[in-house]
Design an enzyme around this catalytic site. Sequence first.
Site, PDB file in Angstrom:
ATOM      1  N   HIS A 169     -14.920  45.668  -2.608  1.00 19.60           N
ATOM      2  CA  HIS A 169     -15.437  46.722  -3.036  1.00 19.60           C
ATOM      3  C   HIS A 169     -17.057  46.375  -3.060  1.00 19.60           C
ATOM      4  O   HIS A 169     -17.452  46.447  -1.893  1.00 19.60           O
ATOM      5  CB  HIS A 169     -14.533  47.212  -4.580  1.00 19.60           C
ATOM      6  CG  HIS A 169     -13.713  46.997  -4.648  1.00 19.60           C
ATOM      7  ND1 HIS A 169     -12.831  48.105  -4.352  1.00 19.60           N
ATOM      8  CD2 HIS A 169     -12.517  46.152  -5.383  1.00 19.60           C
ATOM      9  CE1 HIS A 169     -11.229  47.509  -4.471  1.00 19.60           C
ATOM     10  NE2 HIS A 169     -11.444  46.051  -4.620  1.00 19.60           N
ATOM     11  N   GLU A 198     -15.143  46.027 -10.903  1.00 23.49           N
ATOM     12  CA  GLU A 198     -14.355  44.617 -10.513  1.00 23.49           C
ATOM     13  C   GLU A 198     -15.743  44.434  -9.250  1.00 23.49           C
ATOM     14  O   GLU A 198     -16.002  43.361  -8.743  1.00 23.49           O
ATOM     15  CB  GLU A 198     -13.124  45.342  -9.805  1.00 23.49           C
ATOM     16  CG  GLU A 198     -12.903  44.086  -9.326  1.00 23.49           C
ATOM     17  CD  GLU A 198     -12.503  44.433  -7.456  1.00 23.49           C
ATOM     18  OE1 GLU A 198     -11.018  45.684  -8.317  1.00 23.49           O
ATOM     19  OE2 GLU A 198     -11.464  43.807  -7.212  1.00 23.49           O
ATOM     20  N   HIS A 233     -11.268  39.213  -5.715  1.00 20.05           N
ATOM     21  CA  HIS A 233     -11.469  40.582  -6.508  1.00 20.05           C
ATOM     22  C   HIS A 233     -10.381  40.352  -7.020  1.00 20.05           C
ATOM     23  O   HIS A 233      -9.843  39.072  -8.142  1.00 20.05           O
ATOM     24  CB  HIS A 233      -9.785  41.690  -5.068  1.00 20.05           C
ATOM     25  CG  HIS A 233     -10.276  41.888  -4.276  1.00 20.05           C
ATOM     26  ND1 HIS A 233     -10.085  43.193  -3.824  1.00 20.05           N
ATOM     27  CD2 HIS A 233     -10.798  41.279  -2.318  1.00 20.05           C
ATOM     28  CE1 HIS A 233     -10.546  43.479  -2.597  1.00 20.05           C
ATOM     29  NE2 HIS A 233     -10.918  42.580  -1.841  1.00 20.05           N
ATOM     30  N   GLU A 258      -6.773  37.614  -6.204  1.00 21.72           N
ATOM     31  CA  GLU A 258      -6.778  38.137  -7.768  1.00 21.72           C
ATOM     32  C   GLU A 258      -6.889  37.266  -8.875  1.00 21.72           C
ATOM     33  O   GLU A 258      -6.189  36.817  -9.074  1.00 21.72           O
ATOM     34  CB  GLU A 258      -5.538  38.584  -7.195  1.00 21.72           C
ATOM     35  CG  GLU A 258      -5.567  40.105  -6.570  1.00 21.72           C
ATOM     36  CD  GLU A 258      -6.471  41.254  -6.392  1.00 21.72           C
ATOM     37  OE1 GLU A 258      -7.150  41.535  -6.871  1.00 21.72           O
ATOM     38  OE2 GLU A 258      -6.145  42.380  -5.543  1.00 21.72           O
TER      39      GLU A 258
HETATM   40 ZN    ZN Z   1      -9.902  44.887  -6.243  1.00 22.38          ZN
END
Ligand code: ZN
Length: 516
Positions: A338, A353, A406, A479
């Site tokens: 992102h 995030e 992430h 993640e």
């Molecule tokens: Zn993400």
Amino acid sequence: MQLSKKTSLVLFVSLIISVFACILPVCLRYAAAADKVAVIGVDVLNVRSGPGTSNGIISRVGLNERLPVLDKSGDWYQVRLATGEAGWVAGWLLDIETVPTVQQPASTEPATPQDSGKSLVRRMALINSEVVNVRSGPGTSNGIISRVGLNEDLPVLNQSGDWYRVQISTGEVGWVAGSLVSIRTVPVKPPDPPSEQGETEISRGSGGRNGEQPSDGVLSLEVDELEDKTRTVVKAGTPFDYSSFTLDEPERLVFDLEGVSIGNLANSTEVGSKSVHQVRAGYSQRDPDITRLVFDLEDGVQYTASQSEDRKILTVETYIPKIKGSYEGRVIAIDPGHGGSEPGTIGSRGTKEKDMNLDVAKKAAGILEAQGARVLMTRTGDWDVGLYERTDKANKDKADIFVSIHFNAHPDRSKRGTSTYIYSNYEEPGEAARTRESNKLAQCVQSELLKALGLKDVGIREANFVVLRTAGMPAILVEVAFLSNTAEEKLIATGDFRNKAAEAIVNGIGLYFSGN
Ligand code: ZN
């Protein structure tokens, strides 16, 4: 057990009282807690004075011990020990079983409290997806051995993280992902009353079994110390499937050999090599038998396992990876997810995030560069970067690996833990090799993250993410934890946690390169 009429009456009356008492709302909480039994899932589990590892150890319990649950706090359960003491155990190292409050009809002989949990309930996994892969072990890195379909209802044998070991209709045993099944507890018929007194004792430990098919045992366990590896070869009299997992503090490697009895195997085999102290043997389950081998390891040991074609021989190699120096000259693409107008997910405390991704990525890049690697960052600040742009750069500069960072989110705020994604494509020849390498890289990074952060293992997963699909090199998407989970968001917001995450990612990368 023969009970006098008076005792039976007392039991009956107290049963009636407890049934009535549970209609009162005030007792619901207690009733619900008292109905649960914790089944210990590891060899040795510390019992602590409070919920959390900062509390002192007051006792220890062993594999498959069944303890009544008194209370719950976060991931910790308060249990009643055999001594009558109460203590706290970590929820992720045990299974919780629910025992019905109202037991079998009065005509059957009341079971003793210790036996009631075991004989009266069983867990079933109801498949809630069209097609679900059944794998040889818990995790998508294990081979697919069968498939099951929607609404199949399968008995659960045991559990590892989010994976359930089930028996399918062919009689085979394999693992299914917890996200694709509904688990429920069903009462089962108590065993038929024995016809002869001599057969009432159910065998425990090494005793013989009555009326069961014999399973073939372990024939031998041989350990060789090679130059920088310890090789352990286990031979059985029958083909077998196995599953493996690791445990921390102290570090252990566990193999469950399915349908194999212990045979003449010693309880413990001294090894004393660079990587293994000893190998212990015991039963993880009887009828059908599962023999459990526990390798007591030195710190930082990695392993590989393989089986002979006839599946009668398992070879386990353990070694201490040479991480140092393995980064020299490598080109590593680090992709903070992102950025700019895309914040990614936002936690309930407002943690974005994109900021967390960038921080972990920068920290990891710093360590990697200090170790002699060349790092390609897909962004170094808070700005927009297209998905294809991210891999374009890595592809042009011929990065050796691509690592996207992430933090996760889920509408169900109780979801938590660490996962690593790969794009899986075994159909195209070029892609198959890349998939295998991505999987290796994912294993290395995921295991280091779990070790460093101690969060729940959500596993290595497959996904068709653009950055994973379009990277021309082994690629993973990490993640690290769930920003949607309040407890994990609190952790993620600390610099210490993000330092640990960055270090773990770097260690995982080093582990991967040292194995190549
Ligand atoms: Zn993400």
